[in-house]
Design a protein around this motif. Structure first.
Motif, PDB file in Angstrom:
ATOM      1  N   SER A  52       0.832  -1.205   0.000  1.00  0.00           N
ATOM      2  CA  SER A  52       0.000   0.000   0.000  1.00  0.00           C
ATOM      3  C   SER A  52       0.863   1.251   0.000  1.00  0.00           C
ATOM      4  N   GLU A  57      -0.891   4.620  -1.266  1.00  0.00           N
ATOM      5  CA  GLU A  57      -2.243   4.543  -0.727  1.00  0.00           C
ATOM      6  C   GLU A  57      -2.247   4.969   0.740  1.00  0.00           C
ATOM      7  N   ILE A  62      -6.012  -0.155   6.937  1.00  0.00           N
ATOM      8  CA  ILE A  62      -5.416  -1.308   6.264  1.00  0.00           C
ATOM      9  C   ILE A  62      -5.744  -2.569   7.052  1.00  0.00           C
ATOM     10  N   LYS A  71      -2.145  -5.665  -6.918  1.00  0.00           N
ATOM     11  CA  LYS A  71      -1.793  -4.251  -7.007  1.00  0.00           C
ATOM     12  C   LYS A  71      -0.779  -4.059  -8.122  1.00  0.00           C
TER      13      LYS A  71
END
Length: 206
Positions: A52, A57, A62, A71
């Protein structure tokens, strides 16, 4: 004198034309190569948080991956399509179903975990290194949570996981990491990209 003026004018026109072509006729940059990777590790090792952060992000809300997620992680010279697999006990037995098509492996371990969890992580890494669909692929092994007081060093991890004898002849990278130093994490991924690029140019793959 007039001949000199004409020559200078001609040179000037050539220079302008060359600059015009450089600015207006330059094609788009070549597309970045894409690589399909699988990311594995026990629950709590920090796989989701690291990916992430690499994707810029938000770190809020999370949660651990329960099945799998994909991803696209962008780098300057490549795009890594990372398939992250959940690390819970009831999911790890299905990991091998998602290995097909992988070009590289990311294994994340919690360097500050309990002895039992570290033993489990070692067994899972050994299994991955010897799996028929993964054994020839480059591995990036991340010893995560180095910012915790109980974290083992990279040398301790290397010795405990018996990486030198087990992975001899394989392409693998073992690096320390934590969310506190994402630049180091990016550098580790850059090393993995180098291995992936080298693999592209192997004679057997031409």
């Amino acid at each position: 004198m007039s001949e000199c003026i004409q020559l200078s004018f001609a040179v000037c026109r050539i220079g302008i034309y060359t600059c015009f072509r450089a600015l207006c006729c330059k094609g788009p940059p070549p597309p970045r190569p894409e690589y399909d990777l699988v990311c594995i590790g026990l629950t709590g090792s920090g796989k989701t948080s690291l990916l992430s952060q690499l994707c810029s992000e938000s770190a809020e809300n999370i949660v651990s991956t329960t099945g799998f997620s994909i991803k696209a992680v962008p780098f300057q010279n490549a795009i890594l399509n990372v398939k992250e697999l959940g690390g819970a006990d009831n999911i790890r037995k299905y990991w091998s179903r998602y290995y097909q098509g992988s070009q590289g492996v990311i294994f994340v371990l919690d360097s500050a975990s309990s002895e039992d969890d570290l033993e489990t992580a070692r067994n899972e890494l050994h299994s991955a290194l010897q799996h028929p669909q993964l054994c020839t692929l480059p591995f990036l092994i991340l010893a995560n949570h180095q910012d915790k007081p109980a974290a083992r060093s990279v040398q301790e991890i290397k010795k405990y996981f018996e990486l030198e004898p087990l992975a001899r002849g394989k392409r693998w990278i073992l690096k320390p990491c934590s969310l506190d130093d994402m630049e180091a994490v990016k550098d580790s991924f850059s090393l993995l990209i180098n291995l992936l690029e080298e693999r592209d140019f192997e004679p057997s793959r031409m």
